[in-house]
Design a protein around this motif. Structure first.
Motif, PDB file in Angstrom:
ATOM      1  N   TYR A 114       0.974  -1.425  -0.064  1.00  0.00           N
ATOM      2  CA  TYR A 114       0.030   0.029   0.095  1.00  0.00           C
ATOM      3  C   TYR A 114       0.775   1.274   0.182  1.00  0.00           C
ATOM      4  CZ  TYR A 114      -2.761  -3.823   2.035  1.00  0.00           C
ATOM      5  OH  TYR A 114      -3.404  -4.928   2.068  1.00  0.00           O
ATOM      6  N   GLY A 115       2.026   1.123   0.068  1.00  0.00           N
ATOM      7  CA  GLY A 115       2.923   2.148   0.278  1.00  0.00           C
ATOM      8  C   GLY A 115       3.061   3.159  -0.833  1.00  0.00           C
ATOM      9  N   GLY A 130     -10.656   6.100 -15.429  1.00  0.00           N
ATOM     10  CA  GLY A 130      -9.376   6.570 -15.141  1.00  0.00           C
ATOM     11  C   GLY A 130      -9.029   6.599 -13.777  1.00  0.00           C
ATOM     12  N   ASN A 131      -7.831   7.138 -13.586  1.00  0.00           N
ATOM     13  CA  ASN A 131      -7.103   7.353 -12.097  1.00  0.00           C
ATOM     14  C   ASN A 131      -7.083   9.175 -11.652  1.00  0.00           C
ATOM     15  OD1 ASN A 131      -7.064   4.444 -11.769  1.00  0.00           O
ATOM     16  ND2 ASN A 131      -4.962   4.542 -12.641  1.00  0.00           N
ATOM     17  N   ILE A 132      -7.521   9.392 -10.679  1.00  0.00           N
ATOM     18  CA  ILE A 132      -7.127  10.605  -9.937  1.00  0.00           C
ATOM     19  C   ILE A 132      -5.659  10.623  -9.502  1.00  0.00           C
ATOM     20  CG2 ILE A 132      -7.846  12.532  -8.251  1.00  0.00           C
ATOM     21  CD1 ILE A 132     -10.569  11.119  -8.613  1.00  0.00           C
ATOM     22  N   VAL A 133      -4.890  11.362  -9.849  1.00  0.00           N
ATOM     23  CA  VAL A 133      -3.473  11.346  -9.238  1.00  0.00           C
ATOM     24  C   VAL A 133      -3.706  12.350  -8.104  1.00  0.00           C
ATOM     25  CG1 VAL A 133      -0.937  12.007  -9.760  1.00  0.00           C
ATOM     26  CG2 VAL A 133      -2.595  11.141 -11.586  1.00  0.00           C
ATOM     27  N   ALA A 134      -3.895  11.916  -7.053  1.00  0.00           N
ATOM     28  CA  ALA A 134      -4.062  12.533  -5.693  1.00  0.00           C
ATOM     29  C   ALA A 134      -2.951  12.960  -4.937  1.00  0.00           C
ATOM     30  CB  ALA A 134      -5.358  11.744  -4.625  1.00  0.00           C
ATOM     31  N   ALA A 135      -1.891  12.285  -4.779  1.00  0.00           N
ATOM     32  CA  ALA A 135      -1.006  12.729  -3.838  1.00  0.00           C
ATOM     33  C   ALA A 135       0.374  12.247  -4.691  1.00  0.00           C
ATOM     34  CB  ALA A 135      -0.991  11.451  -2.612  1.00  0.00           C
ATOM     35  N   GLY A 136       1.348  12.705  -3.842  1.00  0.00           N
ATOM     36  CA  GLY A 136       2.916  12.411  -4.669  1.00  0.00           C
ATOM     37  C   GLY A 136       3.225  13.558  -5.468  1.00  0.00           C
ATOM     38  N   PRO A 137       4.516  13.661  -6.038  1.00  0.00           N
ATOM     39  CA  PRO A 137       5.013  14.822  -6.854  1.00  0.00           C
ATOM     40  C   PRO A 137       4.357  15.339  -7.811  1.00  0.00           C
ATOM     41  CG  PRO A 137       6.910  13.343  -6.233  1.00  0.00           C
ATOM     42  CD  PRO A 137       5.603  12.671  -5.938  1.00  0.00           C
ATOM     43  N   TRP A 197       1.674  17.520  -0.646  1.00  0.00           N
ATOM     44  CA  TRP A 197       2.187  17.288   0.420  1.00  0.00           C
ATOM     45  C   TRP A 197       1.825  16.011   0.915  1.00  0.00           C
ATOM     46  CZ3 TRP A 197      -1.859  15.488   3.669  1.00  0.00           C
ATOM     47  CH2 TRP A 197      -2.742  15.520   3.134  1.00  0.00           C
ATOM     48  N   ALA A 198       0.875  15.231   0.256  1.00  0.00           N
ATOM     49  CA  ALA A 198       0.783  13.987   0.922  1.00  0.00           C
ATOM     50  C   ALA A 198       1.636  12.781   0.202  1.00  0.00           C
ATOM     51  CB  ALA A 198      -0.817  13.448   0.528  1.00  0.00           C
ATOM     52  N   THR A 199       1.938  11.794   0.694  1.00  0.00           N
ATOM     53  CA  THR A 199       2.509  10.476  -0.005  1.00  0.00           C
ATOM     54  C   THR A 199       1.748   9.508  -0.603  1.00  0.00           C
ATOM     55  OG1 THR A 199       2.837   9.535   2.137  1.00  0.00           O
ATOM     56  CG2 THR A 199       4.729  11.312   1.367  1.00  0.00           C
ATOM     57  N   GLN A 200       0.283   9.195   0.135  1.00  0.00           N
ATOM     58  CA  GLN A 200      -0.595   8.404  -0.372  1.00  0.00           C
ATOM     59  C   GLN A 200      -1.829   8.781  -0.404  1.00  0.00           C
ATOM     60  OE1 GLN A 200       1.851   6.680   2.600  1.00  0.00           O
ATOM     61  NE2 GLN A 200       3.363   6.478   0.972  1.00  0.00           N
ATOM     62  N   SER A 201      -2.744   7.910  -1.010  1.00  0.00           N
ATOM     63  CA  SER A 201      -4.188   8.276  -1.026  1.00  0.00           C
ATOM     64  C   SER A 201      -4.984   7.098  -1.114  1.00  0.00           C
ATOM     65  CB  SER A 201      -4.527   8.959  -2.317  1.00  0.00           C
ATOM     66  OG  SER A 201      -4.051   8.419  -3.508  1.00  0.00           O
ATOM     67  N   TRP A 202      -5.253   6.780   0.339  1.00  0.00           N
ATOM     68  CA  TRP A 202      -6.065   5.574   0.580  1.00  0.00           C
ATOM     69  C   TRP A 202      -7.614   5.771   0.805  1.00  0.00           C
ATOM     70  CZ3 TRP A 202      -2.313   3.366   5.200  1.00  0.00           C
ATOM     71  CH2 TRP A 202      -1.166   3.102   4.626  1.00  0.00           C
ATOM     72  N   ALA A 203      -8.383   4.987   0.558  1.00  0.00           N
ATOM     73  CA  ALA A 203      -9.603   4.836   1.247  1.00  0.00           C
ATOM     74  C   ALA A 203     -10.488   6.189   1.302  1.00  0.00           C
ATOM     75  CB  ALA A 203      -9.721   4.463   2.736  1.00  0.00           C
ATOM     76  N   PRO A 204     -10.765   6.553  -0.427  1.00  0.00           N
ATOM     77  CA  PRO A 204     -11.280   7.826  -0.644  1.00  0.00           C
ATOM     78  C   PRO A 204     -13.089   7.794  -0.046  1.00  0.00           C
ATOM     79  CG  PRO A 204     -11.215   6.626  -2.439  1.00  0.00           C
ATOM     80  CD  PRO A 204     -10.490   5.865  -1.635  1.00  0.00           C
ATOM     81  N   ALA A 205     -13.383   9.179   0.216  1.00  0.00           N
ATOM     82  CA  ALA A 205     -14.733   9.327   0.407  1.00  0.00           C
ATOM     83  C   ALA A 205     -15.117  10.591  -0.305  1.00  0.00           C
ATOM     84  CB  ALA A 205     -15.012   9.583   2.036  1.00  0.00           C
ATOM     85  N   ALA A 206     -16.367  10.457  -1.112  1.00  0.00           N
ATOM     86  CA  ALA A 206     -16.793  11.538  -1.803  1.00  0.00           C
ATOM     87  C   ALA A 206     -17.999  12.243  -1.329  1.00  0.00           C
ATOM     88  CB  ALA A 206     -16.923  10.990  -3.376  1.00  0.00           C
ATOM     89  N   ALA A 207     -18.226  13.470  -1.494  1.00  0.00           N
ATOM     90  CA  ALA A 207     -19.631  14.202  -1.153  1.00  0.00           C
ATOM     91  C   ALA A 207     -19.897  15.151  -2.255  1.00  0.00           C
ATOM     92  CB  ALA A 207     -19.418  15.067   0.096  1.00  0.00           C
ATOM     93  N   HIS A 208     -21.222  15.843  -2.510  1.00  0.00           N
ATOM     94  CA  HIS A 208     -21.622  16.694  -3.322  1.00  0.00           C
ATOM     95  C   HIS A 208     -22.285  17.688  -2.571  1.00  0.00           C
ATOM     96  CE1 HIS A 208     -25.165  18.131  -5.558  1.00  0.00           C
ATOM     97  NE2 HIS A 208     -24.417  18.872  -6.362  1.00  0.00           N
ATOM     98  N   LEU A 226     -13.438  15.474  -2.337  1.00  0.00           N
ATOM     99  CA  LEU A 226     -12.904  14.202  -2.417  1.00  0.00           C
ATOM    100  C   LEU A 226     -12.144  14.267  -1.278  1.00  0.00           C
ATOM    101  CD1 LEU A 226     -12.878  11.258  -3.628  1.00  0.00           C
ATOM    102  CD2 LEU A 226     -10.845  12.111  -5.122  1.00  0.00           C
ATOM    103  N   TYR A 227     -12.379  13.323  -0.093  1.00  0.00           N
ATOM    104  CA  TYR A 227     -11.624  13.258   1.125  1.00  0.00           C
ATOM    105  C   TYR A 227     -10.811  11.761   0.989  1.00  0.00           C
ATOM    106  CZ  TYR A 227     -14.975  16.555   2.354  1.00  0.00           C
ATOM    107  OH  TYR A 227     -15.687  17.588   2.523  1.00  0.00           O
ATOM    108  N   PHE A 228      -9.517  11.857   1.476  1.00  0.00           N
ATOM    109  CA  PHE A 228      -8.776  10.634   1.365  1.00  0.00           C
ATOM    110  C   PHE A 228      -7.612  10.752   2.409  1.00  0.00           C
ATOM    111  CE2 PHE A 228      -6.279  14.179  -0.712  1.00  0.00           C
ATOM    112  CZ  PHE A 228      -4.940  13.877  -0.207  1.00  0.00           C
ATOM    113  N   ALA A 229      -7.033   9.379   2.930  1.00  0.00           N
ATOM    114  CA  ALA A 229      -6.290   9.263   3.963  1.00  0.00           C
ATOM    115  C   ALA A 229      -5.028   9.475   3.398  1.00  0.00           C
ATOM    116  CB  ALA A 229      -6.414   7.923   4.592  1.00  0.00           C
ATOM    117  N   ASN A 230      -3.797  10.133   3.793  1.00  0.00           N
ATOM    118  CA  ASN A 230      -2.541  10.011   3.637  1.00  0.00           C
ATOM    119  C   ASN A 230      -1.924   8.926   4.471  1.00  0.00           C
ATOM    120  OD1 ASN A 230       0.114  10.851   2.664  1.00  0.00           O
ATOM    121  ND2 ASN A 230       0.295  12.189   4.314  1.00  0.00           N
ATOM    122  N   ASN A 231      -1.922   7.778   4.321  1.00  0.00           N
ATOM    123  CA  ASN A 231      -1.706   6.737   4.955  1.00  0.00           C
ATOM    124  C   ASN A 231      -2.320   6.781   6.136  1.00  0.00           C
ATOM    125  OD1 ASN A 231       0.316   8.018   6.734  1.00  0.00           O
ATOM    126  ND2 ASN A 231       1.537   8.122   4.912  1.00  0.00           N
ATOM    127  N   ALA A 232      -2.001   6.578   7.214  1.00  0.00           N
ATOM    128  CA  ALA A 232      -2.487   6.807   8.477  1.00  0.00           C
ATOM    129  C   ALA A 232      -2.534   7.682   9.257  1.00  0.00           C
ATOM    130  CB  ALA A 232      -2.597   5.052   9.368  1.00  0.00           C
TER     131      ALA A 232
END
Length: 480
Positions: free
Chosen positions: A63-64, A84-91, A97-108, A119-125
């Protein structure tokens, strides 16, 4: 085999016609979260990708390296479009500022008269970020330049795993975020690591202090729904192997609590979805999202069924769908299976369709292709097409008069053809579209005549060409 189709076709793996689960077989997708908007359900998923060791063998999912979020959508719950994919984290990501994007949640939410998506996401834990957009499929931007929730946020200092968000926008427009997980040593029965917190009106700020949700045997995976006047908080139980208190959720199951207030207090009721091991013979963690679509309720969850079929069930997960029933305020126990859910409406072949829309497939992948150097003008194409590969659509309604033509757009490589067949990969041939070879990377469109396409049938697009060559990339198609 049909005499008109002497060449063998690629066998489906992981998702077999006419199964509904997993939802797609050309890619993985974990930790699903559902957003229903304008007659479609959008599923946002942790983008599991195979990892390899130095010898080229698939290793356990760490998962890293996951910094993308996959998106698929459907208006009938059987034919799914890959966005496709949302490039959420990383350079290269929206949130650098985030290194990972896990377990997203979306709201309208409608803000100042405009549809806004979050779109809310976890930067690892270690924290939770948020991205914003004017569309459920992006493009997405980071409005804060930093995390929304960190360990410095009031009320979360004791949360072991600061991840797995879920969001509720209530009837009055107020919004709440649910998150957390982990098991402090010696606190298996009552970890007290689940939290709920008020979101600001702008959906990108938090208000006040996070409140503890006393979820028995809490592990991870927040879920929140409002049905009538009742709030349902759902979560995954931990894997404590000792004796559990009577009435507690068994290990790795989805359990639920209710309240008449989004912030609690909460009453525990029981378990609603057993661990995937009980249904599919392969276990792992359990992660879900409950949502309503049309006049029914559903649960999206993940299981290692595709990776099991591929012989690499090392933590690589795929999203599934089954129905949920509420009865007298209770959630009835859910039965997970390969069958999935019923298609809610027929597929219309006379509307231009993204080729990356399919109920079943074999041998193909999808690829985001930018047109004319403009990232906002991209096509999610069906790619990696070899001789005998195919995609299929469920319950295509050609009508009583039937179709007379078929048109497709593509980027040609070696070239080949698209055989249009009914009900199965070697079924009745209704037309063949020739795809000429091309040496440049220009999009082309061709059409062909069609006969015999009437009524409601499953449609197979079977790709033919020189064995061992990559044939073309398919962008869109439409019947006339």
């Amino acid at each position: 085999m049909n005499q008109a189709n002497p060449t063998p076709f690629t066998a489906a793996v992981g998702k077999i016609p006419h199964a509904g689960n997993p939802l797609v077989s050309h890619k993985f997708g974990a930790d699903p979260y559902a957003l229903v908007f304008d007659g479609r359900v959008y599923l946002y998923m942790t983008n599991d990708v195979l990892e390899y060791d130095a010898d080229g063998n698939v290793k356990d999912n760490t998962y890293g390296n996951i910094n993308k979020i996959g998106v698929i959508s459907s208006d009938d719950l059987v034919n799914w479009t890959d966005h496709g994919n949302i490039v959420a984290a990383g350079p290269e990501g929206a949130a650098k500022w985030a290194t990972q994007s896990w377990a997203p949640a979306a709201a309208h939410k409608v803000i100042e008269g405009k549809d806004r998506f979050f779109l809310y996401f976890a930067n690892n834990a270690s924290g939770i970020g948020v991205l914003t957009s004017d569309s459920p499929i992006g493009p997405w931007v980071d409005p804060l330049g930093e995390a929304l929730i960190l360990r410095s946020t009031p009320g979360v200092e004791a949360v072991t795993w600061l991840f797995d968000p879920a969001v509720l926008v209530d009837d009055d427009g107020s919004a709440y975020i649910y998150f957390g997980g982990g098991v402090p040593e010696g606190k298996d029965e009552r970890p007290d690591t689940a939290r709920v917190m008020r979101l600001g009106d702008d959906m990108i700020s938090v208000v006040g202090e996070a409140v503890t949700i006393p979820a028995p045997y809490m592990f991870e995976d927040a879920g929140i729904n409002k049905v009538g006047g009742t709030y349902y908080y759902t979560y995954c139980s931990n894997f404590f192997k000792g004796e559990r208190a009577e009435g507690s959720p068994p290990a790795g199951e989805i359990a639920y609590m209710t309240s008449d207030n989004p912030m609690g207090p909460w009453t525990y009721h029981g378990s609603i979805l057993k661990n995937p091991e009980r249904f599919f013979g392969v276990g792992g963690n359990n992660h879900h999202a409950v949502f309503s679509f049309g006049d029914a309720w559903y649960i999206a969850y993940h299981a290692q069924t595709l990776s099991k079929a591929l012989g690499v069930s090392n933590g690589y997960r795929s999203t599934h769908l089954n129905q949920v029933v509420f009865h007298d305020g209770a959630i009835l126990e859910i039965q997970a299976d390969y069958e999935g859910v019923r298609q809610t409406k027929d597929f219309d072949p006379y509307v231009r369709a993204a080729a990356a829309t399919m109920a079943w497939s074999a041998g193909v992948t999808t690829e985001s292709i930018v047109r004319a150097g403009d990232p906002s003008n991209s096509v999610q194409a069906v790619a990696d097409i070899d001789n005998g590969d195919w995609i299929a659509l469920s319950r295509v309604n050609f009508g009583a008069a039937g179709a007379s033509s078929f048109q497709a757009s593509f980027l040609s490589e070696a070239g080949g053809s698209i055989e249009l067949r009914l009900d199965q990969a070697d079924g009745e041939l209704i037309g063949t579209l020739d795809v000429p070879a091309a040496s440049d990377a220009a999009w082309m469109e061709e059409d062909t005549k069609v006969t015999g396409a009437q009524g409601v049938r499953d449609l197979y697009l079977v790709f033919k060409g020189e064995p061992g060559a990559k044939l073309f990339k398919l962008g869109h198609w439409q019947f006339g």
